[in-house]
Write an enzyme that holds these catalytic residues in place. Structure first.
Site, PDB file in Angstrom:
ATOM      1  N   GLY A   1       0.781  -1.121  -0.003  1.00  9.53           N
ATOM      2  CA  GLY A   1      -0.049  -0.009  -0.018  1.00  9.53           C
ATOM      3  C   GLY A   1       0.844   1.228  -0.076  1.00  9.53           C
ATOM      4  N   SER A   2       0.493   2.252  -0.944  1.00  6.41           N
ATOM      5  CA  SER A   2       1.073   3.601  -0.888  1.00  6.41           C
ATOM      6  C   SER A   2       0.739   4.291  -1.934  1.00  6.41           C
ATOM      7  CB  SER A   2       2.665   3.402  -0.803  1.00  6.41           C
ATOM      8  OG  SER A   2       3.252   3.348  -2.024  1.00  6.41           O
TER       9      SER A   2
END
Length: 234
Positions: free
Chosen positions: A190-191
């Site tokens: 995630g990012s």
């Protein structure tokens, strides 16, 4: 299903840990006539392990090469479209920024949004603010890459780590000749990715739009669409 090389170690370690935990649960509960609980926890462990595997999946997609288009470098959702001043590479020049947030269930491979020559690359250590925080673009751990297209347009994009994402992997070196929509890296768990384009780029997406890496055009940086300029590759 093809798996990214970035996932081999994590998948193996998580699999061993899940197996060890299952053995512990089995030997602790089997004598207490709790077969239903053993089955339930076994299913949960198996689902968790398959989730880890799926996170590193490599999708098979058709790639369209168009020097006038900027394609999404990742799967996710558009969270920013605004004019910003970039101090790192463009010396305060105003650029159009498109930011894409990648949720934990998205494919996390990153692709080059344009093709050309890598003019700049730099890794920045930093913090791990939530990826949608405005300061994450300048304060979080990140990489900055600039690719010059065949027509001379410079496109900057940043891989940005978030609260959960603690490792950015880039396969980039300065002076590399890169192909649009080829793999450029991976961000684990995630990012966000920022793309900085010329101020006069024609936006093709809006905030809230879901985008698919290598498939969704984000903006037009050239002239009108020309079918002869498109190349479709598997």
């Amino acid at each position: 299903m093809k798996i990214s090389r970035e996932g081999f170690k994590i998948i193996t370690v998580s699999g061993v840990l899940c197996l060890a935990l299952w053995l512990l649960i089995f030997y602790m509960l089997k004598a207490n006539d709790l077969t239903w609980l053993i089955v339930l926890l076994s299913v949960l462990l198996l689902v968790f392990w398959f989730f880890v595997i799926s996170f590193f999946r490599v999708p098979r997609r058709i790639h369209i090469h168009d020097n006038d288009l900027v394609f999404s470098p990742c799967d996710g959702r558009v969270v920013v479209t605004e004019i910003v001043k970039d101090e790192e590479y463009f010396d305060g020049e105003e650029r159009m920024q498109i930011s894409i947030f990648m949720g934990i269930t998205n494919v996390h491979i990153n692709w080059f949004p344009v093709g050309g020559v890598v003019k700049y690359f730099k890794y920045h250590p930093g913090r791990f603010l939530v990826a949608w925080h405005p300061k994450s673009s300048t304060e979080n751990e990140r990489t900055t890459t600039v690719v010059e297209t065949p027509s001379g347009v410079e496109v900057l994009f940043r891989q940005i780590a978030g609260v959960v994402a603690r490792r950015i992997k880039s396969y980039i070196e300065v002076d590399d000749k890169v192909t649009q929509n080829s793999v450029c890296g991976f961000i684990k768990f995630g990012s966000r990715i920022d793309i900085l384009l010329p101020k006069d780029a024609k936006l093709l997406v809006e905030i809230g739009d879901k985008v698919v890496g290598t498939q969704t055009p984000l903006a037009r940086i050239g002239g009108e669409e020309d079918d002869d300029n498109n190349e479709v590759l598997e």
